[in-house]
Design an enzyme around this catalytic site. Structure first.
Site, PDB file in Angstrom:
ATOM      1  N   GLU A 166       0.796  -1.233   0.000  1.00 20.86           N
ATOM      2  CA  GLU A 166       0.000   0.000   0.000  1.00 20.86           C
ATOM      3  C   GLU A 166       0.827   1.282   0.000  1.00 20.86           C
ATOM      4  O   GLU A 166       0.792   2.076   0.951  1.00 20.86           O
ATOM      5  CB  GLU A 166      -0.980   0.003   1.174  1.00 20.86           C
ATOM      6  CG  GLU A 166      -1.991  -1.111   1.127  1.00 20.86           C
ATOM      7  CD  GLU A 166      -3.135  -0.960   2.125  1.00 20.86           C
ATOM      8  OE1 GLU A 166      -4.153  -1.638   1.940  1.00 20.86           O
ATOM      9  OE2 GLU A 166      -3.015  -0.150   3.082  1.00 20.86           O
ATOM     10  N   GLU A 181      -5.739  -8.258   0.266  1.00 21.97           N
ATOM     11  CA  GLU A 181      -6.484  -7.933   1.489  1.00 21.97           C
ATOM     12  C   GLU A 181      -7.915  -7.601   1.112  1.00 21.97           C
ATOM     13  O   GLU A 181      -8.171  -6.891   0.143  1.00 21.97           O
ATOM     14  CB  GLU A 181      -5.903  -6.719   2.232  1.00 21.97           C
ATOM     15  CG  GLU A 181      -4.618  -6.960   2.985  1.00 21.97           C
ATOM     16  CD  GLU A 181      -4.149  -5.715   3.735  1.00 21.97           C
ATOM     17  OE1 GLU A 181      -5.019  -4.895   4.142  1.00 21.97           O
ATOM     18  OE2 GLU A 181      -2.929  -5.557   3.904  1.00 21.97           O
TER      19      GLU A 181
END
Length: 468
Positions: A160, A375
């Site tokens: 991320e 995720e």
């Protein structure tokens, strides 16, 4: 009609070093910026988290028992290099060898991330990835890990890149806690993408046998009124900040004219400039076709409307539904339509956004090769009753997103696996211990694990590939 997933599909569970391991100062681990930042700014710390440092055999045994055949793990950079570079910490190296051996013993394939929000403090306090020296330090760290851990078959460089820049320099809920500095956001994104590219090129040049990619959070952005050009523009600009800038860097090796026009507009309104160098684009270009896979983290979508006022962002950290606010000068304001539901933390639940994002990658970046959903999950204030949690809401959330993946695969997207966030309950960066995601409930006082209803459901889906 009941939907299915392929026989070779990975049904995984995700973790992260700082959120799961605890042992923040054990066996020579160096400090990270979060250590002091949490003490100074929050009502919790990462001790003991889920005590994964000591209890990973328990978690991996549970994973095997419940059909979880892949696990996302991150290496704590400061466990290997306590100051980010220089002297190697042998005990940290030994820990990860033991951890990966246990993964293979339990037939749970480790997907290993090199950096998951936890730059060593010595480098973080020197500018983190705004400082170009960090690019070299990261690549050296990556080179060490690639050589030291041949038992790892799947690597990702960063987790991320988008939310790191956002958290550090836009929302200000990550250390160093700077708000509303869009130039720093883009510069952080850019320098981290250059770091990624250099590490990927090195991995391929060395001829290692495994696969390597990157994990991007890709929240889909929609205009509140698709017929209103100003709302459409707001969604496009918001998408550039969070998605398009880093996707262009990953798969184009440059920023498209459309992307740079948006970036220049954002900076003209909010101030600042970027340092983009020729050698950066040489590195990005060299790596753009070398990524073996893309990890997509997807939790939510956002709707944008035009907005002319001043920037204000209020982070909902305590699960008080409706308390968040997000509006950026010259870009837009997030306003959820009435027909979507949201969590207590104001995260909008919209599975269709995952389909749309996957298809966007397939269309705009045809060199993507394959995708893992690295995720996805639902944060809950879980109610622990009768040694379990009856988390039907979580089951419904995951079921809807798995069905979307079945649709995307049927429509030609190459999606190879799904990692629920999270395998067991872990510490949450800006929410502490109240917000739980795991398949396994963790009593953070005793560190006992208890399967939730969702764990039993997930096992059945993993064993049959039938989403029911």
């Amino acid at each position: 009609m009941t939907k299915t997933l392929p026989k070779d599909f990975i049904f995984g569970g995700a973790t992260a070093a700082y959120q799961a391991e605890g042992a923040t100062h054990t066996d020579g681990k160096g400090p990270v910026a979060w250590d002091k930042y949490l003490e100074d700014n929050y009502w919790y710390t990462a001790e003991p988290a889920s005590d994964f440092y000591n209890r990973y055999p328990v978690d991996l045994k549970l994973a095997e028992e419940y059909g979880v055949n892949g696990i996302r793990i991150s290496i704590a950079w400061s466990r290997i290099f306590p100051t980010g570079y220089g002297q190697v910490n042998a005990k940290g190296v030994e820990f990860y060898h033991n951890l990966f051996a246990e993964c293979h013993k339990r037939h749970v394939e480790p997907f290993v991330t090199l950096h998951h929000f936890d730059t060593p403090e010595a480098l973080h306090s020197n500018g983190d990835f705004l400082n170009r020296e960090n690019i070299e330090h990261f690549v050296d760290y990556a080179a060490f890990c690639f050589e030291e851990f041949p038992e790892v078959n799947y690597w990702t460089t960063f987790n991320e890149i988008g939310p790191i820049g956002d958290g550090q320099y836009l929302v200000g809920k990550f250390p160093p806690g700077i708000q509303y500095d869009l130039a720093k956001v883009f510069q952080s994104h850019h320098n981290m993408m250059v770091s990624h590219a250099c590490a990927v090129k090195l991995y391929k040049e060395k001829g290692y046998k495994g696969e390597i990619g990157v994990v991007h959070a890709l929240p889909t952005k929609y205009p509140l009124d698709p017929e209103n050009p100003a709302d459409v523009r707001a969604a496009e600009l918001e998408d550039i900040i969070h998605n398009k800038f880093i996707l262009d860097a990953t798969y184009l090796g440059r920023y498209s004219a459309e992307t740079m026009e948006g970036v220049n507009h954002i900076l003209s309104v909010n101030g600042g400039s970027l340092d983009l160098r020729e050698e950066d684009f040489t590195a990005l270009e060299a790596a753009k076709d070398l990524n073996d896979f893309l990890g997509i983290n997807y939790y939510m979508s956002d709707w944008m409307e035009a907005f002319d006022g001043e920037t204000e962002i209020i982070h909902n950290g305590k699960g008080e539904k409706g308390s968040s606010k997000y509006q950026i000068k010259g870009i837009g304001r997030r306003v959820a339509p009435d027909y979507v539901s949201r969590t207590d933390w104001d995260w909008i639940i919209y599975p269709q956004g995952l389909y749309d994002q996957i298809m966007r990658v397939k269309k705009d970046y045809p060199n993507y090769k394959k995708i893992y959903i690295t995720e996805n999950g639902l944060g809950y204030k879980d109610e622990f009753v009768d040694n379990t949690v009856y988390d039907d809401g979580r089951i419904d959330y995951v079921k809807q997103h798995l069905e979307i993946l079945s649709d995307a695969i049927a429509d030609g997207a190459n999606v190879k696996g799904y990692f629920i966030w999270s395998l067991m309950d872990v510490f949450s960066w800006s929410n502490g211990y109240e917000k739980r995601y795991g398949l396994f409930y963790v009593d953070f006082e005793t560190q006992e694990r208890y399967p939730k209803k969702s764990a039993h459901w997930y096992k059945k889906v993993a064993e049959t590939q039938i989403i029911d």
